[in-house]
Scaffold this active site. Structure first.
Site, PDB file in Angstrom:
ATOM      1  N   ASP A   1     -13.898 -20.049 -12.588  1.00 37.71           N
ATOM      2  CA  ASP A   1     -13.986 -18.426 -12.829  1.00 37.71           C
ATOM      3  C   ASP A   1     -15.548 -18.532 -13.242  1.00 37.71           C
ATOM      4  O   ASP A   1     -16.304 -19.387 -13.392  1.00 37.71           O
ATOM      5  CB  ASP A   1     -13.395 -18.031 -14.214  1.00 37.71           C
TER       6      ASP A   1
HETATM    7  C1  BGC Z   1     -13.089 -12.996 -14.035  1.00 37.36           C
HETATM    8  C2  BGC Z   1     -12.161 -13.097 -12.569  1.00 37.36           C
HETATM    9  C3  BGC Z   1     -12.981 -12.630 -11.329  1.00 37.36           C
HETATM   10  C4  BGC Z   1     -14.385 -13.139 -11.470  1.00 37.36           C
HETATM   11  C5  BGC Z   1     -15.166 -12.886 -10.537  1.00 37.36           C
HETATM   12  C6  BGC Z   1     -14.403 -13.039 -13.697  1.00 37.36           C
HETATM   13  O1  BGC Z   1     -15.217 -12.587 -14.990  1.00 37.36           O
HETATM   14  O2  BGC Z   1     -12.401 -13.529 -15.129  1.00 37.36           O
HETATM   15  O3  BGC Z   1     -11.145 -12.625 -12.702  1.00 37.36           O
HETATM   16  O4  BGC Z   1     -12.363 -13.151 -10.198  1.00 37.36           O
HETATM   17  O5  BGC Z   1     -15.053 -12.738 -12.698  1.00 37.36           O
HETATM   18  O6  BGC Z   1     -15.478 -11.473 -10.368  1.00 37.36           O
END
Ligand code: BGC
Length: 759
Positions: A281
């Protein structure tokens, strides 16, 4: 080779092995790659401008790209920019390896569908699959070949704002929805047709169990619970062939997911047979530092050893892996393995054959936000709505007289999309949808009615994490709430019915949007109380990214329609249901508590050694609260219709079965009302005696049926051994002989039961 590919080979008589060609291609390519270039394939920077960190903070993406030090980008909004990046990668980098472009296409691309929690409330996986298919068709023409969806984090705590992005509290329903989304995005996973994109299930694992519902917080859970209640949906998406998995921010049994080899290697890959790649993530590896696992080099080593392949935004893999390998601290085979997985994904997506196959201006022109897609978004939206209350058939409304439409969400087009809508335009507002529906037949009067909340600081927080809240486009502190309420009351005086459009704004749920109170914000409570004094029929249209505690409104309103965040066609969909052109059929995917103090809460809880006798309130020395009943406000699976359904007796085909047999449960459901409607007939099971404790009920099946007035249908559920099985104390999956209870009904509370024995 995976077991699945081996099986395919056996079945096809080993005629052709596409994996062998891929392996040959990748072997040859990797022979040419330096260690730096291999680590470069593991680098995934963000293209969100200000949010960019690491190598790309300076804004110069081209330098590292030309050196072959980037594997892909995420969330770049401009197709032109992506095309140029791709050109540099395939023309100017040493090995000419194409980039993979990812984006959070969460509930539609431009055509925006209801938030995933809303789509789950449809209890219609086919509709959810179609919605994801449309999202893929639109995104894939715009340079995107990889989406960070589905999110299947089971949660029992609606304080956590990210429940909006998920599939509710039940692992069975959540698994079906997650798998439907994967099929919608990926099709059969061959990507022969460039209108399919790779899916990424997230956030693996247990992110929805954050303590106190506070985002990014610690999770602590027994393995029993992980396997029986939380892992199911992730596993279901792996079985549906999901191409990639995103690690979660939280820790699992003391080790953060991004450093958790048990989670990634033992469970995901070895037990479940996942053979795609794992992406972090956002800054997930970097965050291992604050988690307390060590310095940048140390956490890089921990992550690669845990089975992490693609480094979103931290920039540590590309920075440290080569030197860690040279120092003998990281096995080069791990870097090779991660690099191979990334190249395999690109190969499967067809990017080596044509790096621009997802850039198609002509197709984009044809397929994005078409009338057909909008019509489907409208249909899915109506199917996601849950009718929570309908006293004296207040709904549907007649298209006549004067209708007062009031509330801060009544004319808030941008809010209609809800959280996580990067490419969606604005939605049709509720007041516009109603106006169009009753044009020439009824008069519509409108007033915004109140601020979102009286607390201006909190109001700004609500705005900060979401799309531009309409009420936020002006400084909330300059609005006079009393005057707004007075105006709404004045306007409503002339009306025959009041439609109050209230609840949460888009920014109040989603990431980093936890709430400690989940009731109606104060300003809107005041508005509803004042309007109620007029003594007119009142319908509340509730916008929400989570289950809310709306006890006061439940008592005061004549009708409540929960519409979540419906997407592009919000206003039309709301009007369709308010005026009865569509009969609501959604059912809650998440329990509505009476008070935040009851949380965490889910219908599939354990009985405890001191259960409260059914229907009782407080009893000393029982598991209960002194100041509130144990029951929720609305149970899981709950939702009314404009018609009524009567359930006949539940019958079982036998009183006992052995593990290789099945029992058929049958119930006849009749539409006893005056209009056609759809009902979700739900099957729950309870294992009454086990070597470990089992939930009081678990959803194991459902069928959505359509019935004309007076029509009956008999619904059959086949109960087999798999449905009776669970993970025991040794985490072995199987059933145990003994008595089981079968429950069938219109929601998780109102059921008819029969018992049988498993021999
Ligand atoms: C979130 C994810 C997301 C990623 C990319 C993160 O902050 O937890 O769900 O896919 O950002 O945008």
């Amino acid at each position: 080779m995976t077991i699945a590919t081996l099986a395919t080979l056996v079945l096809t008589g080993c005629a052709k092995n596409p994996d062998a060609e891929m392996d040959k291609f990748i072997d040859a390519l990797m022979k040419k790659m330096t260690l730096e270039e291999k680590a470069g394939q593991l680098e995934l920077p963000a293209g969100l401008g200000t949010a960019v960190t690491g190598e790309f903070q300076s804004g110069d993406a081209m330098g590292p790209l030309r050196q072959g030090l980037v594997g892909g980008f995420l969330n770049i909004m401009s197709m032109e920019q992506m095309r140029e990046l791709q050109r540099v990668a395939v023309e100017e980098s040493p090995n000419k390896i194409p980039l993979i472009f990812g984006m959070d296409v969460i509930h539609g691309f431009q055509t925006t569908f209801p938030i995933p929690l809303g789509m789950t409330a449809s209890w219609n996986p086919e509709a959810v699959e179609r919605a994801s298919r449309i999202a893929a068709i639109e995104a894939s023409a715009s340079g995107i070949c990889w989406t960070y969806s589905p999110m299947v984090d089971i949660s029992h705590d609606p304080r956590w704002g990210r429940v909006a992005e998920g599939v509710g509290e039940d692992p069975y329903l959540g698994g079906l929805m997650g798998a439907a989304m994967v099929r919608g995005y990926q099709g059969d996973g061959s990507y022969d047709d460039p209108s399919y994109i790779m899916s990424c299930v997230k956030h693996y694992a247990l992110y929805g169990a954050a303590e106190g519902g506070r985002d990014y917080n610690t999770v602590d859970m027994s393995k029993n619970r992980m396997y029986n209640e939380y892992f199911g949906p992730y596993k279901a998406t792996v079985e549906a062939g999901v191409g990639s998995v995103m690690a979660s921010f939280n820790e699992i049994n003391g080790t953060p997911a991004h450093a958790n080899g048990w989670l990634m290697n033992d469970v995901l890959r070895d037990e479940w047979g996942f053979d795609g790649f794992v992406v972090t993530d956002y800054t997930g590896i970097m965050e291992l530092g604050p988690h307390g696992l060590g310095d940048e080099r140390t956490v890089t080593k921990r992550a690669i050893e845990a089975g992490i392949d693609f480094d979103m935004v931290s920039g540590y893999f590309v920075k440290y892996l080569p030197e860690l390998v040279r120092a003998g601290e990281v096995d080069e085979a791990l870097v090779d393995q991660a690099c191979r997985r990334m190249l395999e994904a690109k190969y499967k997506l067809g990017l080596f054959e044509d790096p621009y196959r997802f850039f198609d201006d002509a197709r984009a022109e044809q397929v994005i936000f078409t009338e057909e897609h909008q019509a489907e978004a409208r249909r899915v939206a109506t199917e996601s709505f849950v009718l929570l209350k309908n006293e004296d058939n207040t709904l549907p409304l007649a298209k006549r007289g004067t209708i007062a439409v009031v509330g801060p969400l009544a004319d808030a087009p941008r809010e209609m999309l809800g959280p996580w809508s990067l490419r969606g335009g604005v939605g049709v507002s509720v007041v516009d949808g109603i106006r169009e529906a009753v044009e020439g037949k009824a008069k519509v009067v409108y007033a915004p009615g109140s601020k979102v909340t009286l607390n201006n600081v909190v109001a700004r927080n609500y705005g900060a994490s979401g799309a531009g809240i309409q009420a936020m486009t002006v400084d909330p502190s300059t609005l006079n709430n009393d005057a707004m309420v007075r105006e709404a009351v004045r306007v409503s005086r002339s009306a025959d019915v009041i439609v109050a459009v209230v609840g949460e704004t888009a920014g109040m749920s989603g990431e980093s949007a936890s709430r400690s109170e989940i009731d109606m914000p104060d300003a809107q409570k005041i508005l509803l109380r004042e309007l109620k004094k007029l003594g007119k029929p009142m319908v509340m249209v509730l916008f929400n990214g989570r289950a809310m505690s709306i006890v006061e409104e439940d008592a005061a309103m004549d009708a409540i329609l929960d519409v979540w965040f419906p997407g592009s066609m919000a206003g039309h969909a709301v009007a369709d249901v308010l005026f009865g052109d569509v009969n609501p059929s959604g059912k809650l995917p998440s329990t509505f508590p009476r008070t935040v103090g009851q949380l965490p809460m889910a219908y599939n809880h354990k009985n405890t050694g001191r259960p409260l006798p059914e229907g009782a309130w407080y009893t000393k020395f029982r598991s209960n609260y002194m100041d509130v009943v144990n029951e929720p406000l609305y149970p899981f699976g709950y939702g009314l219709s404009y018609t009524t359904f009567e359930y006949g007796d539940l019958t079982l085909s036998a009183a006992e079965m052995s593990a290789d047999q099945a029992i058929i449960a049958k119930v006849t459901v009749t539409n006893t009302g005056k209009v056609a409607g759809e009902e979700v007939v739900q099957l729950y099971l309870r294992d009454l005696v086990g070597t470990i404790t089992r939930p009081v009920k678990e959803l194991k099946g459902f069928e959505k049926i359509a019935l004309a007035p007076g029509e009956s249908k008999t619904v059959e559920f086949t109960i087999d051994n798999e449905m009776l099985s669970f993970y025991n104390d040794d985490l072995q999956f199987g059933s145990e002989p003994g008595e089981f209870s079968v429950m069938v009904g219109t929601n998780s509370r109102d059921v008819k039961a029969q018992n049988f024995f498993l021999k």
